[in-house]
Structure formats: structure tokens, C-alpha cells
Write an enzyme that holds these catalytic residues in place. Structure first.
Site, mmCIF file in Angstrom:
data_model
loop_
_atom_site.group_PDB
_atom_site.id
_atom_site.type_symbol
_atom_site.label_atom_id
_atom_site.label_comp_id
_atom_site.label_asym_id
_atom_site.label_seq_id
_atom_site.Cartn_x
_atom_site.Cartn_y
_atom_site.Cartn_z
ATOM 1 N N ASP A 146 -9.766 6.115 -0.886
ATOM 2 C CA ASP A 146 -9.022 6.701 -1.431
ATOM 3 C C ASP A 146 -9.473 7.221 -2.861
ATOM 4 O O ASP A 146 -10.591 7.159 -2.741
ATOM 5 C CB ASP A 146 -7.805 6.010 -2.529
ATOM 6 C CG ASP A 146 -7.894 5.258 -3.024
ATOM 7 O OD1 ASP A 146 -8.720 4.548 -3.408
ATOM 8 O OD2 ASP A 146 -6.913 4.448 -3.692
ATOM 9 N N TYR A 191 -6.586 5.331 4.634
ATOM 10 C CA TYR A 191 -6.573 4.832 3.542
ATOM 11 C C TYR A 191 -5.833 2.901 4.075
ATOM 12 O O TYR A 191 -6.636 1.777 4.166
ATOM 13 C CB TYR A 191 -6.554 5.513 2.437
ATOM 14 C CG TYR A 191 -6.287 4.567 1.549
ATOM 15 C CD1 TYR A 191 -7.349 3.892 0.189
ATOM 16 C CD2 TYR A 191 -5.444 3.456 1.225
ATOM 17 C CE1 TYR A 191 -7.453 2.782 -0.074
ATOM 18 C CE2 TYR A 191 -4.793 2.731 0.208
ATOM 19 C CZ TYR A 191 -5.914 2.518 -0.191
ATOM 20 O OH TYR A 191 -5.830 1.426 -1.127
ATOM 21 N N GLU A 197 0.676 -1.820 0.134
ATOM 22 C CA GLU A 197 0.100 -0.250 -0.333
ATOM 23 C C GLU A 197 1.349 1.579 0.130
ATOM 24 O O GLU A 197 0.842 2.186 -0.544
ATOM 25 C CB GLU A 197 -1.016 -0.197 1.002
ATOM 26 C CG GLU A 197 -2.509 -1.099 1.039
ATOM 27 C CD GLU A 197 -2.894 -0.479 0.350
ATOM 28 O OE1 GLU A 197 -2.839 0.191 -0.926
ATOM 29 O OE2 GLU A 197 -3.573 -1.857 -0.263
#
Ligand code: SF4
Length: 382
Positions: free
Chosen positions: A161, A143, A60
């Protein structure tokens, strides 16, 4: 409060918002359509093979502002070099920056290191599953915390997001802006209500896939979309109007001139300060810095020897660099003797001449890597 079937009425159903009404009408069907599409068409991504929090965190952070195709080889190399969180926590900072070279936004690499070291120091080496603890780790925002909690720990957490805001803006015909924090909070509340308890991670990943492969910013593939039957913007032919466009502000452009100084097979490099733009990375010299310290006539003579390398463009979040590259081979012996300085090219504390072997090991910002690589080849062939 109960609805007619006796189920609890979700929070958003009590509001009179259009997206709340959309969710009341379509929420159940949306989850079913989205997950069955995901079961058929999920992207085959290396970080989906094993669902552990370290891999989710690593992927991520790499994916922030970077395309999936770019991230995959970096992710695989990184994981091969540091297979566990403990391995990474013990890694040398410069080696990590070097492995990140080419991905850009280097603050992510520094945050990653700080985060995994904090996990070792404060959480016994286990990435926490609580949102509050996750948000205290460097580089982890709502997020990424939501992605870790839902994908690695199967907790009902939303991961919203800009892509997810765009998808729901169109589905519900709501004028949300992807970068607006208040709008993200509204979408997060909506996603939390839609998340199926048994597959929260899959649901979030399916939303990511939908935003990345079908509901694209330009020219969304609505005819292939698994939720086209319940998309309000498609029904009213208003897809192009959503999400709401943010008035764009032009980024200032800085013109810079880079000097790659070489002398007898050595290359002059500077290490940038530990804080600020491109912190801790290496670079060559800048005319703008040298002009402040070198006599004009010396710099002018130096520039006469330059070999032009072309121009590179580098886009930061807040500005753009247009960089003209030049290589200058300095004469031997010491070219500085006549200006009374031991090293006039010293612009920062960590400034030195290095061999090509060492040059290859130093992390450089992406804007300079091609010139660095070309130089290594040229010097090696001599
Ligand atoms: S139908 Fe089109 S606009 Fe609507 S969610 Fe699907 S891709 Fe996006």
C-alpha cells in the site's frame, strides 16, 4: 543465471535500477533486521490473535483510509455480532451499515457484504487463496489479496500500500509516488523478491508496522528505526525528499444546509438511493433539495423557525462538504395543509417520519451522527 555463491540471481538484480542494486546489497539483511524487530515490537492488534481469512478480510477493509485506533472497537463489535463469515453473509444490510456507522467510506461495508455472500455462493464459504479468485470479490484489490494470502494462508504474496511504497522509496532513494500504480507494481516486485518463504505474513505485517509507527509520512523516527543502517535516504540526509510528492489538486468544497425537521416527537428522514454517494444511508432534509419543490415563501417561513446547530465538515475522496445544521420544530397539526401537499418534505422515495427509537437504529453518515445523537437525547428528555 547464478551469482558467485551459486544461488539464483533474483530478477531485480539483473536490472540496473538503483532499487535493484539496493536489494542485491541489502535484501538479506533487511529481512533479518525487520523480522527480529517485529518479534520484539509487533503491535498487539486484535486481528492478529487468530489468523483466519475472514478476520484478515474484515480488518483490512476496515483499515482502508482509517486509523488503527479508530478501527479496533468497530472490529471487535463487528466480530462479536457476526463471529463467522457465514453469520455476516446472512446479516441484514441495514444492520451492517449501522454497525459501520462512524467508520466512513460506507462502500467498504457494502463491498464486504457482497464479498462474503459471493464466498458462500461460489466458494462453499471458504475465502479462496488464489489471487485471481480473490480479485474477483468486491472490495478486494491487490493489497488486500496479498494480505489475505500471506497472513492467513502463508503464501509468498506481497501486500503493498502507500505506506510500503513510502518505506521503500526512502530505503532505496527512489522517486516513487505512493498512489502511482506503476510505482506500486515496481515495489510489489521488489517485496516479492525479499519475502522470506517461511514468514511471508509476518514480513508484510512488519512492513505495515514500520510504515505506521516508525517511517511516518512526517518526521520519521529514524533513530529508532530497525533498518536505519541500510537506509539510503538516511545516509544521504535526503529522507524529506522521499517519496515523491504528487502535485495536490484542491478538492472542491460544497456548501450544504441540513434541516432536521421534527414534529411532536417524530423526526423526518430520507433514505438515500442504493447507488451513488453514501448509498443506502439515512439523512435529514437538505435546503438545496427542498428549494426545488417548495414555494419560496413557505420555505422562507420555515427557515424563520430554525435553531442553528453549527457547522460540520466532511471530506470525501473527491470533494468536501461544509454542512450547516438547523433544527426546525414544525407546528402541529399538519403544517403542510396550506400548500396542498401531503408531504412536501419528501425528497426521495424512502422518506418518512420516524420515532426516536427507530431513529437510533438507522445508519447515518458520520457528518450527521452527532446532530442525530443530540436530537435523540433532546427528544427523549421532553
Ligand atoms: S531510517 Fe528513517 S527513512 Fe529510513 S526507513 Fe527508517 S524511518 Fe524510514
Amino acid at each position: 543465471m547464478k551469482d558467485t555463491k551459486g544461488d539464483r540471481v533474483p530478477k531485480w538484480a539483473e536490472s540496473s535500477t538503483s532499487y535493484g542494486e539496493w536489494a542485491v546489497r541489502n535484501g538479506g539483511e533487511f529481512s533479518v533486521l525487520l523480522l527480529s524487530w517485529f518479534d520484539r515490537s509487533a503491535r498487539n492488534l486484535p486481528w492478529r490473535l487468530v489468523r483466519d481469512p475472514y478476520r484478515v478480510l474484515l480488518s483490512e477493509l476496515m483499515l482502508q483510509q482509517t486509523q488503527v485506533a479508530t478501527v479496533i472497537p468497530f472490529y471487535e463489535r463487528f466480530l462479536a455480532q457476526w463471529p463467522t463469515l457465514q453469520d455476516l453473509a446472512r446479516a441484514d444490510d441495514q444492520a451492517v451499515l449501522k454497525a459501520w456507522e462512524g467508520l466512513g467510506y460506507y462502500s467498504r461495508a457494502r463491498n464486504l457484504l457482497a464479498a462474503v455472500r459471493a464466498v458462500v455462493a461460489q466458494h462453499g464459504g471458504e475465502i479462496p487463496s488464489g489471487e485471481r479468485e480473490l480479485l474477483q470479490l468486491k472490495g478486494i484489490g491487490e493489497y488486500t489479496a496479498g494480505a489475505i494470502r500471506s497472513i492467513a494462508y502463508s503464501l509468498p504474496a506481497a501486500a503493498v500500500d502507500g505506506n510500503v511504497v513510502r518505506v521503500f522509496s526512502r530505503l532505496t532513494e527512489t522517486a516513487w509516488q505512493p498512489a502511482d500504480p506503476a510505482h506500486r507494481r515496481q515495489v510489489r516486485a521488489l517485496v516479492e523478491q525479499l519475502l522470506p518463504a517461511n514468514r511471508p505474513g509476518d514480513f508484510n505485517e512488519a512492513l505495515m508496522d514500520l510504515g505506521a509507527t516508525i517511517c511516518l509520512p512526517q518526521n520519521p523516527a529514524c533513530t529508532s528505526c530497525p533498518v536505519q543502517t541500510i537506509c539510503q535516504a538516511l545516509a544521504t540526509k535526503s529522507v524529506a525528499q522521499f517519496p515523491e510528492k504528487k502535485p495536490s489538486r484542491e478538492k472542491p468544497v460544497e456548501q450544504r444546509t441540513c434541516l432536521i425537521l421534527t414534529q411532536g416527537g417524530k423526526v423526518h428522514v430520507n433514505r438515500r438511493p442504493d447507488k451513488g454517494l453514501l448509498a443506502g444511508l439515512y439523512e435529514f432534509d437538505w435546503v438545496e433539495d427542498l428549494a426545488a419543490r417548495l414555494p419560496d415563501d413557505f420555505l422562507a417561513t420555515l427557515m424563520e423557525r430554525k435553531e442553528k446547530l453549527g457547522q460540520k465538515r466532511h471530506v470525501f475522496t473527491h470533494k468536501i462538504w461544509l454542512v450547516d445544521g438547523n433544527r426546525i420544530e414544525l407546528p402541529i397539526p399538519d403544517p403542510t395543509a396550506n400548500i396542498g401537499s401531503s408531504d412536501p418534505f419528501k425528497t426521495v422515495e424512502n422518506s418518512r417520519w420516524v420515532s426516536t427509537d427507530e431513529l437510533k437504529t438507522l445508519p447515518f453518515p458520520k457528518v450527521l451522527t452527532q446532530w442525530r445523537d443530540d436530537l435523540v437525547v433532546a427528544l427523549t428528555q421532553v
